[in-house]
Design a protein around this motif. Structure first.
Motif, PDB file in Angstrom:
ATOM      1  N   LEU A 133       0.818  -1.210   0.000  1.00  0.00           N
ATOM      2  CA  LEU A 133       0.000   0.000   0.000  1.00  0.00           C
ATOM      3  C   LEU A 133       0.853   1.261   0.000  1.00  0.00           C
ATOM      4  N   LEU A 134       2.047   1.188   0.574  1.00  0.00           N
ATOM      5  CA  LEU A 134       2.972   2.320   0.498  1.00  0.00           C
ATOM      6  C   LEU A 134       3.378   2.578  -0.951  1.00  0.00           C
ATOM      7  N   ALA A 135       3.457   1.518  -1.740  1.00  0.00           N
ATOM      8  CA  ALA A 135       3.768   1.675  -3.166  1.00  0.00           C
ATOM      9  C   ALA A 135       2.661   2.444  -3.885  1.00  0.00           C
ATOM     10  N   VAL A 136       1.406   2.300  -3.431  1.00  0.00           N
ATOM     11  CA  VAL A 136       0.307   3.076  -4.011  1.00  0.00           C
ATOM     12  C   VAL A 136       0.545   4.558  -3.767  1.00  0.00           C
ATOM     13  N   THR A 137       0.955   4.908  -2.544  1.00  0.00           N
ATOM     14  CA  THR A 137       1.259   6.307  -2.221  1.00  0.00           C
ATOM     15  C   THR A 137       2.371   6.847  -3.111  1.00  0.00           C
ATOM     16  N   ALA A 138       3.415   6.049  -3.297  1.00  0.00           N
ATOM     17  CA  ALA A 138       4.529   6.480  -4.153  1.00  0.00           C
ATOM     18  C   ALA A 138       4.072   6.702  -5.590  1.00  0.00           C
ATOM     19  N   SER A 139       3.175   5.853  -6.065  1.00  0.00           N
ATOM     20  CA  SER A 139       2.692   5.996  -7.449  1.00  0.00           C
ATOM     21  C   SER A 139       1.892   7.283  -7.617  1.00  0.00           C
ATOM     22  N   GLU A 140       1.107   7.654  -6.613  1.00  0.00           N
ATOM     23  CA  GLU A 140       0.339   8.899  -6.684  1.00  0.00           C
ATOM     24  C   GLU A 140       1.262  10.117  -6.653  1.00  0.00           C
ATOM     25  N   LEU A 141       2.329  10.039  -5.865  1.00  0.00           N
ATOM     26  CA  LEU A 141       3.277  11.148  -5.772  1.00  0.00           C
ATOM     27  C   LEU A 141       3.938  11.410  -7.126  1.00  0.00           C
ATOM     28  N   ILE A 142       4.350  10.363  -7.793  1.00  0.00           N
ATOM     29  CA  ILE A 142       5.027  10.515  -9.083  1.00  0.00           C
ATOM     30  C   ILE A 142       4.039  11.012 -10.143  1.00  0.00           C
ATOM     31  N   ALA A 143       2.818  10.483 -10.145  1.00  0.00           N
ATOM     32  CA  ALA A 143       1.814  10.936 -11.119  1.00  0.00           C
ATOM     33  C   ALA A 143       1.461  12.403 -10.899  1.00  0.00           C
ATOM     34  N   CYS A 144       1.370  12.830  -9.635  1.00  0.00           N
ATOM     35  CA  CYS A 144       1.052  14.222  -9.330  1.00  0.00           C
ATOM     36  C   CYS A 144       2.147  15.151  -9.846  1.00  0.00           C
ATOM     37  N   ALA A 145       3.408  14.788  -9.600  1.00  0.00           N
ATOM     38  CA  ALA A 145       4.522  15.612 -10.062  1.00  0.00           C
ATOM     39  C   ALA A 145       4.528  15.714 -11.588  1.00  0.00           C
ATOM     40  N   TRP A 146       4.241  14.619 -12.259  1.00  0.00           N
ATOM     41  CA  TRP A 146       4.251  14.618 -13.729  1.00  0.00           C
ATOM     42  C   TRP A 146       3.138  15.511 -14.280  1.00  0.00           C
ATOM     43  N   LEU A 147       1.939  15.430 -13.710  1.00  0.00           N
ATOM     44  CA  LEU A 147       0.825  16.244 -14.191  1.00  0.00           C
ATOM     45  C   LEU A 147       1.087  17.732 -13.994  1.00  0.00           C
ATOM     46  N   LEU A 148       1.655  18.108 -12.854  1.00  0.00           N
ATOM     47  CA  LEU A 148       1.955  19.523 -12.624  1.00  0.00           C
ATOM     48  C   LEU A 148       3.004  20.028 -13.609  1.00  0.00           C
ATOM     49  N   LEU A 149       3.926  19.164 -13.991  1.00  0.00           N
ATOM     50  CA  LEU A 149       4.912  19.551 -15.005  1.00  0.00           C
ATOM     51  C   LEU A 149       4.242  19.763 -16.359  1.00  0.00           C
ATOM     52  N   GLN A 150       3.198  18.962 -16.661  1.00  0.00           N
ATOM     53  CA  GLN A 150       2.473  19.151 -17.920  1.00  0.00           C
ATOM     54  C   GLN A 150       1.771  20.508 -17.949  1.00  0.00           C
ATOM     55  N   CYS A 151       1.269  20.937 -16.805  1.00  0.00           N
ATOM     56  CA  CYS A 151       0.629  22.261 -16.741  1.00  0.00           C
ATOM     57  C   CYS A 151       1.636  23.362 -16.994  1.00  0.00           C
ATOM     58  N   ARG A 152       2.788  23.258 -16.392  1.00  0.00           N
ATOM     59  CA  ARG A 152       3.793  24.301 -16.522  1.00  0.00           C
ATOM     60  C   ARG A 152       4.518  24.258 -17.854  1.00  0.00           C
ATOM     61  N   GLY A 153       4.255  23.217 -18.642  1.00  0.00           N
ATOM     62  CA  GLY A 153       4.929  23.127 -19.929  1.00  0.00           C
ATOM     63  C   GLY A 153       4.317  23.980 -21.018  1.00  0.00           C
ATOM     64  N   GLY A 154       3.174  24.620 -20.734  1.00  0.00           N
ATOM     65  CA  GLY A 154       2.522  25.457 -21.740  1.00  0.00           C
ATOM     66  C   GLY A 154       3.216  26.788 -21.921  1.00  0.00           C
ATOM     67  N   ARG A 155       2.801  27.516 -22.945  1.00  0.00           N
ATOM     68  CA  ARG A 155       3.399  28.824 -23.229  1.00  0.00           C
ATOM     69  C   ARG A 155       2.917  29.885 -22.253  1.00  0.00           C
ATOM     70  N   ARG A 156       1.665  29.739 -21.783  1.00  0.00           N
ATOM     71  CA  ARG A 156       1.115  30.736 -20.890  1.00  0.00           C
ATOM     72  C   ARG A 156       1.403  30.352 -19.445  1.00  0.00           C
ATOM     73  N   PRO A 157       1.363  31.304 -18.530  1.00  0.00           N
ATOM     74  CA  PRO A 157       1.584  30.964 -17.132  1.00  0.00           C
ATOM     75  C   PRO A 157       0.493  30.031 -16.623  1.00  0.00           C
ATOM     76  N   LEU A 158       0.799  29.301 -15.550  1.00  0.00           N
ATOM     77  CA  LEU A 158      -0.133  28.315 -15.040  1.00  0.00           C
ATOM     78  C   LEU A 158      -1.386  28.951 -14.478  1.00  0.00           C
ATOM     79  N   TYR A 159      -1.248  30.022 -13.718  1.00  0.00           N
ATOM     80  CA  TYR A 159      -2.376  30.595 -12.986  1.00  0.00           C
ATOM     81  C   TYR A 159      -2.761  31.962 -13.519  1.00  0.00           C
ATOM     82  N   THR A 160      -3.998  32.283 -13.349  1.00  0.00           N
ATOM     83  CA  THR A 160      -4.500  33.625 -13.617  1.00  0.00           C
ATOM     84  C   THR A 160      -5.692  33.869 -12.720  1.00  0.00           C
ATOM     85  N   GLU A 161      -5.961  35.107 -12.409  1.00  0.00           N
ATOM     86  CA  GLU A 161      -7.096  35.440 -11.560  1.00  0.00           C
ATOM     87  C   GLU A 161      -8.379  35.616 -12.369  1.00  0.00           C
TER      88      GLU A 161
END
Length: 503
Positions: free
Chosen positions: A181-209
């Motif tokens: 079950l600890l391996a499940v936690t590790a898998s979520e951590l890696i997937a989360c980091a990868w998805l956030l990198l996909q957001c920041r890979g765009g030309r526009r900034p990640l956030y806007t108001e």
């Protein structure tokens, strides 16, 4: 009238779901062989609470956010503020869920009568926070009709979980369950980091108001969806206590029986449901955009086509599970021989038709979300789960029925949810008749392909699967299961702010 395309998104998410579930199924086989019935029983005792907290975030958040994002996209608005607001809100909710799961682990384990489950709860607890962040990003992408990040992140999760989970369970057998079950936690951590990198890979900034929704608006959209999705895992928590305690009155192996039901049979039944999740994920933004344009008739036609696609996948899978439960169980779980194997086969057959019902209930629940009626889906699933627990409380008291009572009650629960969601999703009488016609047609095709596979099943179950698939495809082509217009998914046309595929 041409309807907005969702088939491309459904194919992408379904492909990712198929790959992830294949990996998950392959993982469960050696894991079951490593842990045995008792270990899988403890493993599955922990999963209902985790699945509840996970479902509240992993299903409610993406579907609700996809609806908000798709409506703003249709109006030409910037949607990155939605992502920022959702991350701020739901990561706080996820952190609270993780803390609750970690601190209350001994109480949950004591309630289930299995003290060994406390360490497993704590190993899994950080995943709730991680999945909340993952779900926000997935919902943002799905609202933009970009389903690739969802599919790829699901596969990445499974790869990490399979590799790390099996390695840890094999190297440290004394602590195999919490480490898996600890391996499940590790898998979520890696997937989360990868998805956030996909957001920041765009030309526009990640956030806007700009166009940032208020927390109340986010909760108003996501909470009913989360309740609809969370009703089933919430009932599974009660079920994990009910099954073990009631069966334990007359059987010494109650935990092992629950492991066969929840860890073996339910895993197989959820395979077609997971494949059909791609249809449910893709229909939300498609229907929501139509509703925003005032095209209610088009939204219902799109819902009908989504149901047809679900029937095409779920019914033959259910028929195959019903026809060959023993062969499937012995092939996938060779360590479960003798009486355990017979129990597992009986459970698979009892749950098989429920696989089609749950797949359709999932699709219609997504349709209701896209049409702005998620409360109906929430109430229908809550009522169905209440009936399931009531039926289990009666059936599990009889030793001659034993754990099969849980399977019968679960299948009935899925059909109740299906009929309620169908009633409110497809309101036009003509469309209901079309749905009934499609259901009858695919049911006949499915029964025929299962019957045709009987001789091959005497040789090997995989040969039977190949024979059934070939016959089903042939019958679908000869019987014109889909019209040429529905199959023409590559002809693109411009319409407003959308690119359409003539489905």
């Amino acid at each position: 009238m041409k309807s907005k395309s969702f088939i491309k998104g459904a194919v992408i998410v379904s492909a990712g779901g198929i790959a992830a579930k294949i990996l998950g199924a392959l993982y469960r086989i050696p894991l079951t062989n490593l842990l045995g019935g008792q270990g899988m029983g403890v493993y599955q005792m922990v999963y209902p609470l985790y699945c509840l907290l996970l479902t509240l975030s992993a299903t409610g958040i993406p579907s609700g956010l996809a609806r908000i994002v798709s409506r703003q996209e249709a109006q030409g608005m910037d949607t990155r503020g939605v992502l920022r607001a959702s991350l701020s809100l739901f990561c706080a909710v996820g952190a609270a869920g993780s803390l609750l799961m970690f601190c209350a682990a001994p109480l949950f384990a004591a309630a289930q009568g299995e003290p060994a489950a406390a360490a497993a709860y704590r190993a899994l607890s950080p995943s709730v926070l991680l999945v909340s962040a993952i779900s926000c990003v997935r919902g943002w992408f799905q609202g933009q009709n970009n389903f690739a990040p969802t599919a790829l992140s699901e596969v990445l999760e499974q790869l990490v979980k399979v590799g790390l989970g099996l390695a840890l369970a094999a190297l440290f057998p004394a602590h195999a369950v919490p480490l898996a079950l600890l391996a499940v936690t590790a898998s979520e951590l890696i997937a989360c980091a990868w998805l956030l990198l996909q957001c920041r890979g765009g030309r526009r900034p990640l956030y806007t108001e700009r166009s940032r929704p208020r927390p109340a608006q986010l909760l108003r959209v996501t909470v009913p969806v989360a309740v609809a999705a969370g009703a089933l895992p919430l009932s599974n928590i009660a079920e994990s206590i009910l099954v073990v305690r009631l069966i334990g009155r007359y059987a010494p192996d109650a935990t092992a029986l629950y492991g066969l039901y929840a860890g073996g049979a339910a895993t197989l039944i959820n395979l077609p449901v997971s494949v059909c999740y791609g249809i449910a994920a893709a229909i939300v933004p498609a229907v929501s955009a139509m509703q925003a344009e005032g095209d209610a008739a088009g939204a219902e036609a799109r819902a009908l086509f989504a149901a047809k696609c679900t029937l095409f996948i779920a019914l033959p899978a259910a028929a195959f599970l019903f026809a060959f439960p023993g062969q499937i169980s012995s092939f996938l779980y060779p360590s479960l021989a003798g009486e355990e194997g017979e129990v597992l086969a009986a459970l698979v057959r009892a749950l098989s038709l429920g696989a089609a019902a749950l797949s359709l209930a999932q699709t219609f629940s997504a349709v209701l979300t896209g049409r702005g009626k998620p409360k109906i889906a929430a109430l229908s699933m809550a009522a169905a789960c209440a009936l399931k627990l009531g039926a289990e409380a009666v059936l599990l008291r009889f030793p001659q029925i034993s754990v099969l009572g849980a399977a019968y009650a679960a299948a009935g629960c899925y059909f109740v949810a299906l009929f309620v969601n169908l009633y409110y999703s497809i309101r036009d009488r003509k469309n209901r008749l079309l749905f009934a016609r499609d259901a009858g047609k695919f049911a006949l095709f499915s029964a025929a392909c299962a019957a045709a596979a009987l001789p091959a099943a005497r040789v090997h179950v995989m040969l039977a699967l190949a024979a059934a698939g070939a016959v089903y495809i042939a019958l679908s082509v000869l019987g014109r299961a889909f019209t040429p217009r529905e199959l023409d998914i590559f002809r693109r046309k411009k319409h407003g702010n959308y690119r359409r595929i003539g489905v």
